[in-house]
Scaffold this motif. Structure first.
Motif, short mmCIF file in Angstrom:
data_model
loop_
_atom_site.label_atom_id
_atom_site.label_comp_id
_atom_site.label_asym_id
_atom_site.label_seq_id
_atom_site.Cartn_x
_atom_site.Cartn_y
_atom_site.Cartn_z
N LEU A 1 0.82 -1.21 0.00
CA LEU A 1 0.00 0.00 0.00
C LEU A 1 0.85 1.27 0.00
O LEU A 1 0.31 2.36 -0.01
CB LEU A 1 -0.93 0.01 1.22
N ALA A 2 2.17 1.13 0.01
CA ALA A 2 3.05 2.29 0.06
C ALA A 2 3.02 3.03 -1.28
O ALA A 2 3.02 2.42 -2.35
CB ALA A 2 4.47 1.87 0.40
N ASP A 3 3.01 4.35 -1.19
CA ASP A 3 2.98 5.21 -2.37
C ASP A 3 3.40 6.60 -1.91
O ASP A 3 3.03 7.02 -0.82
CB ASP A 3 1.55 5.23 -2.94
N PRO A 4 4.18 7.34 -2.71
CA PRO A 4 4.62 8.67 -2.27
C PRO A 4 3.48 9.62 -1.99
O PRO A 4 3.62 10.54 -1.18
CB PRO A 4 5.49 9.16 -3.44
N GLY A 5 2.33 9.42 -2.64
CA GLY A 5 1.19 10.28 -2.37
C GLY A 5 0.46 9.91 -1.09
O GLY A 5 -0.09 10.77 -0.40
N ILE A 6 0.46 8.63 -0.75
CA ILE A 6 -0.28 8.16 0.41
C ILE A 6 0.49 8.40 1.71
O ILE A 6 -0.10 8.77 2.73
CB ILE A 6 -0.62 6.66 0.25
N PHE B 1 -8.63 0.90 -6.92
CA PHE B 1 -7.53 -0.06 -6.86
C PHE B 1 -6.98 -0.14 -5.44
O PHE B 1 -6.67 -1.22 -4.92
CB PHE B 1 -6.44 0.36 -7.85
N PHE B 2 -6.84 1.04 -4.80
CA PHE B 2 -6.36 1.09 -3.42
C PHE B 2 -7.31 0.36 -2.48
O PHE B 2 -6.89 -0.39 -1.59
CB PHE B 2 -6.19 2.55 -2.99
N VAL B 3 -8.61 0.57 -2.64
CA VAL B 3 -9.62 -0.09 -1.80
C VAL B 3 -9.54 -1.61 -2.00
O VAL B 3 -9.63 -2.39 -1.03
CB VAL B 3 -11.03 0.43 -2.13
N HIS C 1 2.47 -2.62 -8.83
CA HIS C 1 1.59 -3.79 -8.70
C HIS C 1 1.34 -4.44 -10.05
O HIS C 1 1.43 -5.66 -10.19
CB HIS C 1 0.26 -3.37 -8.08
N LEU C 2 0.99 -3.62 -11.03
CA LEU C 2 0.70 -4.17 -12.35
C LEU C 2 1.94 -4.83 -12.94
O LEU C 2 1.84 -5.88 -13.60
CB LEU C 2 0.20 -3.05 -13.27
N ALA C 3 3.11 -4.24 -12.71
CA ALA C 3 4.35 -4.84 -13.22
C ALA C 3 4.61 -6.19 -12.59
O ALA C 3 4.98 -7.16 -13.27
CB ALA C 3 5.52 -3.88 -12.96
N ARG C 4 4.40 -6.29 -11.27
CA ARG C 4 4.63 -7.57 -10.60
C ARG C 4 3.62 -8.63 -11.03
O ARG C 4 3.94 -9.81 -11.11
CB ARG C 4 4.59 -7.37 -9.08
N ALA D 1 -1.48 11.39 -7.28
CA ALA D 1 -1.46 10.24 -6.38
C ALA D 1 -1.81 8.96 -7.14
O ALA D 1 -2.30 9.01 -8.26
CB ALA D 1 -2.45 10.45 -5.24
N PHE D 2 -1.47 7.83 -6.52
CA PHE D 2 -1.86 6.48 -6.95
C PHE D 2 -1.06 5.93 -8.14
O PHE D 2 -1.11 4.73 -8.38
CB PHE D 2 -3.37 6.41 -7.28
#
Length: 335
Positions: A90-95, A327-329, A273-276, A265-266
């Motif tokens: 869930l880590a993201d520079p915006g979050i 996607f985050f939810v 995630h999509l890459a993995r 954000a996001f």
């Protein structure tokens, strides 16, 4: 040892993403408030267009496209690093507050310092980086526990708290500013890709050119850090040093990107995630894909946003949030 079939799959995916980005660029060049016929794009790019065509493509749309691509790459790389360091999807520079810290740095610089027009574009990423760096240092200190080290889960929670606090601080800062400057900050907060001009491309480009290869070089260290401290220490990795260096790189990339594009954000959440999902968890394979996906996602969001409502459109930050929030939810419920 990476199996040759996996490397072959990565190459196919990279070529497919490059083709998707190319098609989106062509669509973005032709679409807009002043549409340009697609059979005129190549002649205009070769210098054979009318003054209006050259102005629309070369001075308005092309720099904006390059900015969105570079910013998407930077945000995706930053998100991938933060997810690896915190071992939290869930880590993201915006979050976790990095973008908010950069925003406060940009706002303070814009509102309270005298600005030279010639150096404005180049100073903004530095101002954003200083704000984001101060925020990251505070998050790091509050997440660090003596004798144990950095606590990844605590870092996420502390970062969310700082993000909310800095959003409040931004409101306080702009409450007494001039209306014209408040309008700029409001557009920045919405992620309005306001720095859509060639000087801003030149301001962002060095950060991406220098730091992206460094991240790819550190991809194996990021793999080891993701496995946990005992494994990393067991194979001789200086955990504290590597975490600090990679955190600084993540902060620098996110700050440089959002200082020019505004509050996006996001992208840093979705792209890794999509890459993995496409290639697996190894950062040597996933990082290049994540950066291409991030660049395409932001370009796609901006292209849709500026054409869905004319003439001003919808900010790319709002469009990316509309895509990224569900996607985050989903990730939150999954975990």
């Amino acid at each position: 040892m990476i199996h040759p079939s996996v490397i072959r799959k990565q190459k196919i995916l990279i070529l497919s993403l490059l083709a998707l980005i190319f098609c989106t660029i062509i669509a973005s060049l032709g679409l807009g408030y002043s549409p340009v016929s697609y059979d005129r794009i190549l002649p205009v790019l070769l210098g054979q267009g009318t003054f209006k065509e050259e102005f629309v493509l070369m001075s308005v749309r092309l720099p904006r496209i390059v900015i969105t691509l570079l910013a998407g790459i930077a945000l995706a790389a930053s998100g991938a690093i933060l997810q690896g360091l915190t071992r939290n999807e869930l880590a993201d520079p915006g979050i976790i507050g990095i973008n908010s810290g950069a925003g406060v740095g940009v706002a303070v610089f814009f509102l309270f310092f005298s600005i030279d027009a010639g150096s404005f574009a180049y100073m903004l990423p530095i101002a954003g980086f200083l704000g984001a760096l101060l925020t990251a240092c505070c998050i790091y200190l509050f997440s660090y526990e003596k004798g144990i080290g950095l606590q990844p889960t605590r870092m996420i929670l502390v970062g969310i708290g700082f993000s909310m606090a800095l959003s409040g601080a931004m409101i306080v800062i702009i409450s007494s500013a001039e209306p014209q400057k408040v309008d700029f900050i409001a557009k920045w907060l919405a992620g309005n890709i306001w720095g859509a001009d060639w000087p801003f491309v030149l301001a962002l480009l060095p950060w991406v050119i220098v730091l992206v290869p460094f991240i790819l070089y550190k991809a194996n260290r990021l793999n080891l850090l993701h496995l946990g401290d005992p494994v990393s220490i067991g194979v001789g990795v200086s955990v504290a040093k590597e975490r600090l260096v990679l955190l600084l790189v993540a902060v620098a990339l996110a700050a440089a990107a959002v200082s020019v594009t505004g509050g996006i954000a996001f992208i840093g959440l979705m792209a890794p995630h999509l890459a993995r999902l496409l290639i697996g968890p190894r950062n040597q394979l996933a990082l290049p894909l994540a950066m291409l996906i991030g660049g395409w996602l932001l370009l796609f969001a901006d292209t849709i946003g500026r054409n869905i409502v004319e003439p001003d459109g919808i900010a790319a930050g709002i469009m990316s949030a509309l895509i990224g929030a569900p996607f985050f939810v989903y990730l939150l419920m999954k975990k």
